[in-house]
Write an enzyme that holds these catalytic residues in place. Sequence first.
Site, PDB file in Angstrom:
ATOM      1  N   ASP A  13       0.832  -1.140  -0.057  1.00  0.00           N
ATOM      2  CA  ASP A  13       0.023   0.023  -0.156  1.00  0.00           C
ATOM      3  C   ASP A  13       0.903   1.299  -0.031  1.00  0.00           C
ATOM      4  OD1 ASP A  13      -2.158   1.346   0.005  1.00  0.00           O
ATOM      5  OD2 ASP A  13      -2.569   1.072   2.094  1.00  0.00           O
ATOM      6  N   ASN A  62     -10.808  -2.944  -5.530  1.00  0.00           N
ATOM      7  CA  ASN A  62     -10.143  -1.682  -6.345  1.00  0.00           C
ATOM      8  C   ASN A  62     -10.871  -1.463  -7.519  1.00  0.00           C
ATOM      9  OD1 ASN A  62      -7.029  -3.054  -5.043  1.00  0.00           O
ATOM     10  ND2 ASN A  62      -8.021  -1.033  -4.633  1.00  0.00           N
TER      11      ASN A  62
HETATM   12  C1  IPE Z   1      -5.838  -2.801  -0.152  1.00  0.00           C
HETATM   13  O1  IPE Z   1      -5.339  -1.485  -0.509  1.00  0.00           O
HETATM   14  C2  IPE Z   1      -5.808  -3.368  -1.633  1.00  0.00           C
HETATM   15  C3  IPE Z   1      -4.473  -3.918  -2.261  1.00  0.00           C
HETATM   16  C4  IPE Z   1      -3.131  -3.578  -1.369  1.00  0.00           C
HETATM   17  C5  IPE Z   1      -4.443  -4.613  -3.297  1.00  0.00           C
HETATM   18  P1  IPE Z   1      -6.296  -0.254  -0.829  1.00  0.00           P
HETATM   19  O2  IPE Z   1      -5.548   0.796  -0.737  1.00  0.00           O
HETATM   20  O3  IPE Z   1      -7.207  -0.520  -2.081  1.00  0.00           O
HETATM   21  O4  IPE Z   1      -7.203  -0.413   0.450  1.00  0.00           O
HETATM   22  P2  IPE Z   1      -8.067   0.697   1.270  1.00  0.00           P
HETATM   23  O5  IPE Z   1      -8.940   1.329   0.194  1.00  0.00           O
HETATM   24  O6  IPE Z   1      -7.109   2.172   1.745  1.00  0.00           O
HETATM   25  O7  IPE Z   1      -8.690   0.138   2.417  1.00  0.00           O
HETATM   26  C1  IPE Z   2      -1.277   0.236  -3.307  1.00  0.00           C
HETATM   27  O1  IPE Z   2      -1.243   1.366  -3.394  1.00  0.00           O
HETATM   28  C2  IPE Z   2      -1.383  -0.693  -4.720  1.00  0.00           C
HETATM   29  C3  IPE Z   2      -2.696  -1.197  -4.919  1.00  0.00           C
HETATM   30  C4  IPE Z   2      -3.844  -1.047  -4.034  1.00  0.00           C
HETATM   31  C5  IPE Z   2      -2.842  -1.886  -5.851  1.00  0.00           C
HETATM   32  P1  IPE Z   2      -2.292   2.558  -3.425  1.00  0.00           P
HETATM   33  O2  IPE Z   2      -2.601   2.704  -5.024  1.00  0.00           O
HETATM   34  O3  IPE Z   2      -3.584   1.975  -2.739  1.00  0.00           O
HETATM   35  O4  IPE Z   2      -1.731   3.689  -3.086  1.00  0.00           O
HETATM   36  P2  IPE Z   2      -2.370   4.762  -1.948  1.00  0.00           P
HETATM   37  O5  IPE Z   2      -3.126   3.972  -0.704  1.00  0.00           O
HETATM   38  O6  IPE Z   2      -3.295   5.418  -2.657  1.00  0.00           O
HETATM   39  O7  IPE Z   2      -1.216   5.756  -1.614  1.00  0.00           O
HETATM   40 MG    MG Z   3      -3.950   2.464  -0.835  1.00  0.00          MG
END
Ligand code: IPE
Ligand code: IPE
Ligand code: MG
Length: 239
Positions: A13, A62
């Site tokens: 994340d 997602n």
């Molecule tokens: C969780 O991260 C999903 C993945 C890492 C694939 P998100 O960034 O989507 O989670 P939330 O929305 O902050 O809970």
């Molecule tokens: C994690 O990084 C990747 C996926 C969820 C696929 P994010 O895209 O959630 O990054 P933030 O949380 O917006 O910084």
């Molecule tokens: Mg995220």
Amino acid sequence: MSESLRHIAFIMDGNGRWAKKRLLPRSMGHRAGVKRIKEIILSCFEDYGIHTCSLYCFSTENWNRPEDEIRTLFRLLKQFFEEEIDFFKEKNVRIRVLGFLDDERIPADTRKTIEKAVTETAGCDKYVFNVLFNYGSRQEILAAAKSLARKAKDGIVDPDKITLDDFRSELFTGQEDGDVDLLVRTSGEERLSNCLLYQVAYAEFIFTDVHWPDFDRKELAKCIDIYKHRNRRFGAIKE
Ligand code: IPE
Ligand code: IPE
Ligand code: MG
């Protein structure tokens, strides 16, 4: 290591925030994030002798993101598997997908590449790399319940005799190495976001503020060190 560590899971994340901090588009964060994967899982396998490494790459939630971000992510993951398949074979790593790969929203070329990585490494037996792709834990549990209900309806199982092992077999993780020992989430969020809810029942959790693209071997080493000092009791009494 005082506590054994066979299965580690990562919620990668912070790719977006990593990019934002640098005034870059989110896609650059994903690019930097995908680049980290190889280093981290290799370190898990080779530096710490971890057998199974699970990586949350794309959740069922997602799909709520803008279409171009989803497309970019899929493209980067596809490229990653195309480029690294030989490396995984060489290292004897079996790639498994945990998630709903048959979803028609997944572009055919992405699905094919991932399926190829799974098929071509099916015979590898030293390490396991679980790719959580179009994965949602509640949906996984629901699918398991449906499957058992169907078996009961068809007279294949007796509902009163269903065991935890039977249930476990219905999950994407299956019978072997399903239980997560350590779950690491980067970027400061302290939640599971529908990740492996059943499998983390007795996992240790580490939440680090480091964004995934900055999560390197040194950061991993810190997590492993913290884990080593945890006292896992599994309900029993242990000094
Ligand atoms: C969780 O991260 C999903 C993945 C890492 C694939 P998100 O960034 O989507 O989670 P939330 O929305 O902050 O809970
Ligand atoms: C994690 O990084 C990747 C996926 C969820 C696929 P994010 O895209 O959630 O990054 P933030 O949380 O917006 O910084
Ligand atoms: Mg995220």
